[in-house]
Design a protein around this motif. Structure first.
Motif, PDB file in Angstrom:
ATOM      1  N   GLN A 112      12.813  -2.523  -1.105  1.00 48.97           N
ATOM      2  CA  GLN A 112      13.074  -3.290  -0.059  1.00 48.97           C
ATOM      3  C   GLN A 112      10.975  -2.384   1.267  1.00 48.97           C
ATOM      4  OE1 GLN A 112      14.481  -5.790   0.238  1.00 48.97           O
ATOM      5  NE2 GLN A 112      13.126  -6.346   2.200  1.00 48.97           N
ATOM      6  N   THR A 113      10.667  -2.884   0.730  1.00 47.55           N
ATOM      7  CA  THR A 113       9.538  -2.440   1.829  1.00 47.55           C
ATOM      8  C   THR A 113       8.618  -3.497   3.341  1.00 47.55           C
ATOM      9  OG1 THR A 113       8.497  -1.403  -0.329  1.00 47.55           O
ATOM     10  CG2 THR A 113       6.948  -2.294   1.967  1.00 47.55           C
ATOM     11  N   VAL A 114       9.255  -2.903   4.231  1.00 48.88           N
ATOM     12  CA  VAL A 114       8.705  -3.121   5.348  1.00 48.88           C
ATOM     13  C   VAL A 114       7.464  -3.125   5.880  1.00 48.88           C
ATOM     14  CG1 VAL A 114       9.384  -4.560   7.879  1.00 48.88           C
ATOM     15  CG2 VAL A 114      11.343  -4.512   5.518  1.00 48.88           C
ATOM     16  N   ASN A 115       7.479  -1.856   6.422  1.00 48.74           N
ATOM     17  CA  ASN A 115       6.516  -1.323   7.031  1.00 48.74           C
ATOM     18  C   ASN A 115       5.192  -0.355   5.623  1.00 48.74           C
ATOM     19  OD1 ASN A 115       7.729  -1.335   9.853  1.00 48.74           O
ATOM     20  ND2 ASN A 115       8.892  -0.086   8.882  1.00 48.74           N
ATOM     21  N   VAL A 116       4.208  -0.868   6.236  1.00 47.15           N
ATOM     22  CA  VAL A 116       3.064   0.048   5.231  1.00 47.15           C
ATOM     23  C   VAL A 116       1.594   0.195   6.200  1.00 47.15           C
ATOM     24  CG1 VAL A 116       1.461  -1.528   3.179  1.00 47.15           C
ATOM     25  CG2 VAL A 116       4.256  -1.998   3.409  1.00 47.15           C
ATOM     26  N   LEU A 117       1.418   1.557   5.860  1.00 49.87           N
ATOM     27  CA  LEU A 117       0.312   2.336   6.609  1.00 49.87           C
ATOM     28  C   LEU A 117      -0.860   1.872   5.820  1.00 49.87           C
ATOM     29  CD1 LEU A 117      -0.667   3.447   8.828  1.00 49.87           C
ATOM     30  CD2 LEU A 117      -0.146   5.986   7.045  1.00 49.87           C
TER      31      LEU A 117
END
Length: 240
Positions: free
Chosen positions: A36-41
């Motif tokens: 579950q991925t929302v914030n990506v750098l």
């Protein structure tokens, strides 16, 4: 290394780059890992082409790059919700809680010493939340040695041309680039020099494990099948 002038023509030179394949590969990795991925750098985001594509796919993106010129161009593009930050990716400060970190298009090869790469991996681990993913690519040693080292490349357009010499000294590649851009009735010349390091996959693996990661899988040339025979090698890693 300077991108002061290169930033102005970078997108034109990279117009055929496989941005869609980078985006698709990353999204398929997330599906496979059921993350579950929302914030990506994104580290080494350049002019933000991949960053923008992922933002448009619904991810909350932060782009980091050392070049203010690259970031200025990235920020002027279509998506205004992305956070752009100028920092050295080997010494990240103030980042934490990200679901995933990505670094594509040979960015890791531009870190030319092992200590710097270890520092980049360590700070990346600190930027991730528990069990977060780190996905990045490098040039394969065979590609660097067989297709870059000792070669000369050139391209001529109506208003832009360049000559690119690539020399090898041990495991370092030096790219000497000369550009000519149209300026009214004249052509303006500018020169830049960039260096990349040829890393063995064994050294990269060792530094990852020493700095907070386990290697989930290794891939080549955008394939989800595991393997290391290709021009571009992808590492999928998980924070431990």
């Amino acid at each position: 290394m300077s991108y002061e002038h290169l930033a102005e023509v970078y997108d034109r030179l990279m117009k055929d780059a496989p941005y869609e394949e980078w985006e698709t590969f990353f999204r398929k990795v997330l599906e496979r890992e059921q993350t579950q991925t929302v914030n990506v750098l994104e580290l080494g985001c350049g002019t933000g082409e991949i960053t923008h594509r992922l933002a448009e796919s619904g991810y909350r993106m932060t782009g980091v790059d050392l070049s203010p010129e690259m970031l200025s161009i990235a920020a002027s593009k279509r998506n205004t919700s992305i956070q752009w930050i100028q920092q050295d990716i080997t010494d990240l400060q103030g980042f934490s809680g990200y679901d995933a970190v990505i670094s594509f298009c040979d960015v890791v090869n531009y870190i030319t010493d092992s200590d710097g790469l270890a520092s980049m991996f360590r700070h990346t681990s600190q930027a991730l939340k528990g069990e977060g993913l780190f996905v990045f690519d490098v040039q394969s040693p065979s590609y660097a040695l067989e297709h870059l080292a000792g070669e000369t490349f050139a391209e001529v357009y109506d208003d832009l041309s360049y000559i690119w010499f690539c020399d090898r000294d041990g495991d370092l590649l030096t790219h000497d680039l000369t550009f000519f851009t149209e300026d009214g009735q004249r052509y303006q010349r500018f020169d830049e020099e960039h260096q990349q390091r040829i890393y063995s996959l064994e050294e990269i693996s060792r530094l990852l494990v020493q700095n907070g990661f386990r290697i989930a899988s290794v891939h080549s040339d955008f394939s989800l099948e595991e393997g290391t025979e290709g021009d571009r090698i992808f590492f999928v890693c998980q924070k431990v």
